[in-house]
Scaffold this motif. Structure first.
Motif, PDB file in Angstrom:
ATOM      1  N   GLN A  78      -0.543   0.840   0.652  1.00 56.91           N
ATOM      2  CA  GLN A  78      -0.108   1.904  -0.257  1.00 56.91           C
ATOM      3  C   GLN A  78       1.400   2.127  -0.196  1.00 56.91           C
ATOM      4  O   GLN A  78       2.042   2.346  -1.230  1.00 56.91           O
ATOM      5  CB  GLN A  78      -0.866   3.206   0.041  1.00 56.91           C
ATOM      6  N   PHE A  79       1.982   2.065   0.976  1.00 57.38           N
ATOM      7  CA  PHE A  79       3.430   2.289   1.057  1.00 57.38           C
ATOM      8  C   PHE A  79       4.212   1.056   0.580  1.00 57.38           C
ATOM      9  O   PHE A  79       5.324   1.199   0.069  1.00 57.38           O
ATOM     10  CB  PHE A  79       3.833   2.786   2.453  1.00 57.38           C
ATOM     11  N   LYS A 125       3.063  14.394   3.947  1.00 54.82           N
ATOM     12  CA  LYS A 125       2.049  14.731   4.944  1.00 54.82           C
ATOM     13  C   LYS A 125       1.605  13.504   5.728  1.00 54.82           C
ATOM     14  O   LYS A 125       1.409  13.552   6.940  1.00 54.82           O
ATOM     15  CB  LYS A 125       0.879  15.450   4.280  1.00 54.82           C
ATOM     16  N   PHE A 126       1.451  12.373   5.031  1.00 58.96           N
ATOM     17  CA  PHE A 126       1.042  11.166   5.753  1.00 58.96           C
ATOM     18  C   PHE A 126       2.177  10.611   6.610  1.00 58.96           C
ATOM     19  O   PHE A 126       1.930  10.041   7.668  1.00 58.96           O
ATOM     20  CB  PHE A 126       0.493  10.109   4.783  1.00 58.96           C
ATOM     21  N   GLN A 127       3.408  10.800   6.188  1.00 55.00           N
ATOM     22  CA  GLN A 127       4.531  10.362   7.031  1.00 55.00           C
ATOM     23  C   GLN A 127       4.467  11.054   8.395  1.00 55.00           C
ATOM     24  O   GLN A 127       4.558  10.414   9.443  1.00 55.00           O
ATOM     25  CB  GLN A 127       5.871  10.668   6.350  1.00 55.00           C
ATOM     26  N   VAL A 128       4.259  12.357   8.362  1.00 53.60           N
ATOM     27  CA  VAL A 128       4.206  13.143   9.602  1.00 53.60           C
ATOM     28  C   VAL A 128       2.988  12.744  10.445  1.00 53.60           C
ATOM     29  O   VAL A 128       3.094  12.499  11.653  1.00 53.60           O
ATOM     30  CB  VAL A 128       4.138  14.649   9.247  1.00 53.60           C
ATOM     31  N   PHE A 129       1.832  12.664   9.803  1.00 51.60           N
ATOM     32  CA  PHE A 129       0.587  12.419  10.523  1.00 51.60           C
ATOM     33  C   PHE A 129       0.536  10.997  11.100  1.00 51.60           C
ATOM     34  O   PHE A 129       0.189  10.794  12.261  1.00 51.60           O
ATOM     35  CB  PHE A 129      -0.592  12.655   9.585  1.00 51.60           C
ATOM     36  N   LEU A 130       0.906  10.003  10.282  1.00 50.33           N
ATOM     37  CA  LEU A 130       0.843   8.608  10.743  1.00 50.33           C
ATOM     38  C   LEU A 130       1.838   8.369  11.876  1.00 50.33           C
ATOM     39  O   LEU A 130       1.569   7.624  12.803  1.00 50.33           O
ATOM     40  CB  LEU A 130       1.138   7.653   9.581  1.00 50.33           C
ATOM     41  N   SER A 131       2.981   9.028  11.788  1.00 52.86           N
ATOM     42  CA  SER A 131       3.983   8.885  12.842  1.00 52.86           C
ATOM     43  C   SER A 131       3.468   9.490  14.152  1.00 52.86           C
ATOM     44  O   SER A 131       3.572   8.880  15.223  1.00 52.86           O
ATOM     45  CB  SER A 131       5.267   9.574  12.404  1.00 52.86           C
ATOM     46  N   ILE A 171       6.433   4.996   8.128  1.00 50.64           N
ATOM     47  CA  ILE A 171       6.225   4.523   6.742  1.00 50.64           C
ATOM     48  C   ILE A 171       7.501   3.911   6.156  1.00 50.64           C
ATOM     49  O   ILE A 171       7.426   3.141   5.200  1.00 50.64           O
ATOM     50  CB  ILE A 171       5.703   5.646   5.808  1.00 50.64           C
ATOM     51  N   THR A 172       8.688   4.224   6.733  1.00 52.87           N
ATOM     52  CA  THR A 172       9.932   3.695   6.155  1.00 52.87           C
ATOM     53  C   THR A 172      10.368   2.370   6.794  1.00 52.87           C
ATOM     54  O   THR A 172      11.295   1.732   6.299  1.00 52.87           O
ATOM     55  CB  THR A 172      11.085   4.708   6.297  1.00 52.87           C
ATOM     56  N   PHE A 224       1.950  14.034  -0.695  1.00 55.39           N
ATOM     57  CA  PHE A 224       1.062  13.187   0.112  1.00 55.39           C
ATOM     58  C   PHE A 224       1.886  12.244   0.985  1.00 55.39           C
ATOM     59  O   PHE A 224       1.535  11.987   2.140  1.00 55.39           O
ATOM     60  CB  PHE A 224       0.108  12.429  -0.812  1.00 55.39           C
ATOM     61  N   VAL A 225       2.984  11.747   0.445  1.00 60.37           N
ATOM     62  CA  VAL A 225       3.893  10.914   1.244  1.00 60.37           C
ATOM     63  C   VAL A 225       4.392  11.733   2.445  1.00 60.37           C
ATOM     64  O   VAL A 225       4.381  11.271   3.586  1.00 60.37           O
ATOM     65  CB  VAL A 225       5.084  10.415   0.387  1.00 60.37           C
TER      66      VAL A 225
END
Length: 235
Positions: free
Chosen positions: A147-148, A181-187, A194-195, A178-179
């Motif tokens: 997705q990213f 929230k998922f950036q924070v959670f996945l990290s 994500i970057t 959504f980007v």
């Protein structure tokens, strides 16, 4: 654009009385951490409609009965009370605010290619969001990569600005909650950045975080992590 600071009203719960409904006031019913709400909240702020559209917080854990009975039978947020009726669904609402209220435009000017690509991205956003949420019960990193990467490639299409259509638009607003929230959670949980290897996405996030209308809608990262752990990671 000068951004006007506002105090957020406390959320209403099952013990709260309703506001004076259908009295001519335009109200946006919200929950301050909901990403779907955030889309409409950002649009409202960016268009400078803080005085025209009043925020009404709803406690989703302890909803007032009158909200479903008298305001929005779907019993979800966001919803907008305007001109004697109530409408819902966040993607419909951001388009509604763009069409029915004044303020800076959030759709690309007469450029058929941008309009077409914008429609494609808005059509895809449910797939993007659904895939990330479902992946929390499955192969999270694989879905995140897919997705990213999709977003990174989309950001390459127009090079006259850091946003999905070059200039800031409803399309960015559809994706960013959504980007974020998922950036924070996945990290936090997966140590996944994500970057990493996605310079366009990194530049997009850097620029969008300068937009005051968006910044004031961001949830506390610790709250996001706690909420997503509780919802998606059954320990």
């Amino acid at each position: 654009m000068a951004y006007k600071h506002e105090e957020l009203p406390p959320p209403l719960d099952s013990t709260s009385s309703p506001p004076p409904l259908f009295d001519g006031t335009t109200r946006l019913y919200v929950n301050y951490t909901c990403p779907f709400v955030q889309r409409v909240w950002i649009t409202r702020n960016y268009k400078g409609l803080q005085d025209k559209i009043k925020l009404v917080g709803i406690d989703l854990e302890n909803r007032p009965a009158w909200y479903k009975e008298k305001v929005y039978p779907g019993n979800k947020v966001p919803s907008l009370e305007h001109n004697g009726k109530v409408i819902g669904e966040s993607l419909d609402l951001i388009k509604y605010l763009e069409s029915n209220f004044e303020g800076p435009s959030l759709v690309p000017s007469d450029d058929p290619e941008r309009k077409k690509f914008g429609e494609e991205l808005l059509t895809y956003v449910d797939t993007f969001v659904g895939s990330l949420y479902r992946s929390l019960k499955g192969d999270t990193v694989k879905a995140a990569d897919e997705q990213f990467d999709y977003l990174e490639n989309a950001l390459k299409k127009f090079d006259d600005g850091p946003y999905l259509l070059g200039q800031f638009s409803l399309v960015d607003i559809a994706y960013i909650p959504f980007v974020e929230k998922f950036q924070v959670f996945l990290s936090d949980v997966f140590k996944y950045d994500i970057t990493a290897g996605r310079p366009k996405l990194a530049a997009f996030l850097e620029e969008i975080n300068k937009i005051e209308a968006y910044k004031v809608t961001k949830a506390d990262p610790k709250e996001i992590v706690a909420e997503y752990k509780k919802k998606f990671l059954i320990m």
